[in-house]
Design an enzyme around this catalytic site. Structure first.
Site, PDB file in Angstrom:
ATOM      1  N   ARG B 225      70.391  95.086  33.116  1.00 33.06           N
ATOM      2  CA  ARG B 225      70.250  94.541  34.602  1.00 33.06           C
ATOM      3  C   ARG B 225      71.640  93.861  34.290  1.00 33.06           C
ATOM      4  O   ARG B 225      72.547  93.728  33.696  1.00 33.06           O
ATOM      5  CB  ARG B 225      69.966  92.443  33.499  1.00 33.06           C
ATOM      6  N   HIS B 273      68.958 102.260  40.586  1.00 32.64           N
ATOM      7  CA  HIS B 273      67.899 101.324  40.299  1.00 32.64           C
ATOM      8  C   HIS B 273      66.600 102.431  40.164  1.00 32.64           C
ATOM      9  O   HIS B 273      65.420 102.259  40.282  1.00 32.64           O
ATOM     10  CB  HIS B 273      67.544  99.663  40.769  1.00 32.64           C
TER      11      HIS B 273
END
Lengths: 310, 310
Positions: B225, B273
């Site tokens: 994250r 991502h």
């Protein structure tokens, strides 16, 4: 008194000397290890690197075995003066290095890493790669090294198709043999890895026809031997875009000449014969074990079959 | 009649629709799956992507559970209107993708691949990399994803040190916890991977002090994250050469802005991502299984602990 001659280029001695002494000690062997022995007839074993200056084995009339420090023995297997038993190196460290190199480059192609690590990254254009389970990897050669790579790649979920001269059976791997098996593998695999020995039978195995039989857009990885590939045919297949990329670690001439077309080719990655290297600690234990076997009359490990060539 | 609301951005519907219908069928569940249900009180289950427009869960008074399509639920875990049971996604496809990404980038650093694949290759300067067994990799986070990565890397022979909020026990992995454990891991590992959830407790975990506690020349991989890292502190650690390189897949703002200093930094690889993505087929089976469990009164899988935040 066992006498072992260490016959390898200068630079190898400091790497191997202590490791061999330690391995002989651990095996309970009393061995005098030397870089030169006055009377060749006194030599019991030759620990040998195939790039050494020694090429006439005929004076070593008492020699019980020649133990190669290299996995590849193509330089000496046909030497008519080498009549002693010959063992090639099957080293745990060399196997580990090969698995790491092959897996690293297979994942590099699979994940498209160069797209992100090189030159101009593509911004936020999200192309999520498929999973390994949606990709076929072909491995030519299922010996100690090839089968270790096949097992590791299958562990990621890749569909692994292997091909070898003689039929193998490996759990979770599709094992093929013969010309038909090779054509099938080449048509299926998006990534093809060459881990075959250099023999007359494997010379130019990847010729123009076999390269044309590969899937369009496939990638080729060669950590095996330079002679497996027809260099000009590979360059042609890359130039016309049939193959996407090649990663080559071994070459017909090493070091690869500065002006060789592989050097600056945008679709070729050259690594300087670093995929797998014998590691002195583990290799020394293999040599000690083989001397122990020879001295006690047990069959030696990794004896070279002269008719097969490896 | 079970009614399930599919609450996710437009683009997800074509990916998930057929996969969910198939998974419900296989599980023997009669479910009406819709993108809109006239009376919120009629909704039995919400299948939810945390980037959806729906953020007020209070009208869904009959809803038995909210099932996230994402592994990370930090956007909704503290939502006061979300009083229903919340499940996060633990998807075999997502796990496989994470293992492939992490192993690919760890091997890339381990083998020094960028040296050969990018820009100006180094000619025939042979630097044989050490073996995995001579290298320590640190993994922060030992949940479903982190422990799967740890296991795979240990399989290559890497010495793997893992760290987690609560003490774990994993065969072949050195498992640490607490501030002392983290300091120890950072001092040992040459490659550090972050696979922690985003919680108040992990925000800026990799701050200037912790980055300074890493081994000089180490590399950092963050597929976890964006909030785990203090961006400015990381840039400073890279700029002064304390860290060799960072590969970042997640960011505080996504897409990462064009002018963000990570974008053109020579010591940063940005991936958009893509490390791990929920795969519709396997995720749909997890959702079907959880609805089956809820309907039969069995405990649901992957229930979020609101106090822990994941």
């Amino acid at each position: 008194m066992i006498r072992a001659l260490f016959s390898a280029p200068e630079a190898a001695w400091p790497q191997y000397h202590a490791a061999l002494e330690r391995a002989f000690d651990e095996a309970g062997l009393k061995i005098v290890l030397s870089r030169a022995i006055a009377r060749p007839a006194d030599v019991d074993y030759i620990i040998y690197a195939p790039n050494d200056a020694l090429t006439d084995f005929s004076p070593y009339t008492g020699c019980k075995a020649v133990m190669s420090l290299w996995a590849g023995v193509e330089r000496i297997v046909a030497n008519p003066t080498l009549t002693q038993p010959l063992c090639r190196m099957v080293d745990e460290g060399l196997r580990a290095g090969m698995v790491e190199y092959v897996t690293g480059h297979v994942l590099r192609y699979h994940l498209g890493l160069d797209r992100y690590t090189c030159a101009t990254p593509p911004g936020w254009d999200r192309q999520v790669p498929p999973l390994a389970r949606d990709r076929t990897v072909g491995i030519l050669g299922l010996g100690a090294l090839g089968s270790a790579c096949a097992r590791t790649l299958a562990g990621f979920g890749f569909h692994v198709v292997g091909w070898s001269q003689t039929q193998k059976t490996l759990p979770g791997i599709t094992c093929l043999t013969g010309p038909g098996g090779l054509t099938h593998l080449l048509a299926e695999a998006e990534i093809v890895v060459l881990i075959l020995p250099a023999t007359p039978g494997t010379e130019n195995l990847m010729n123009a026809d076999r390269l044309a039989a590969m899937r369009p857009g496939a990638a080729l990885i060669n950590p095996g031997r330079g002679t497996l590939i027809d260099d000009d045919a590979l360059l042609a297949a890359l130039d016309r875009g049939h193959l996407a990329h090649a990663t080559l670690d071994v070459f017909r001439t090493e070091p690869l000449p500065e002006n060789h077309p592989f050097r600056a080719h945008p679709r070729v990655t050259v690594t300087p014969h670093i995929a797998a290297e014998t590691r002195p600690d583990s290799a020394a234990r293999v040599i000690a074990e083989n001397i122990r076997r020879a001295e006690t009359g047990e069959p030696m490990l990794y004896r070279v079959d002269r008719t097969r060539g490896y």
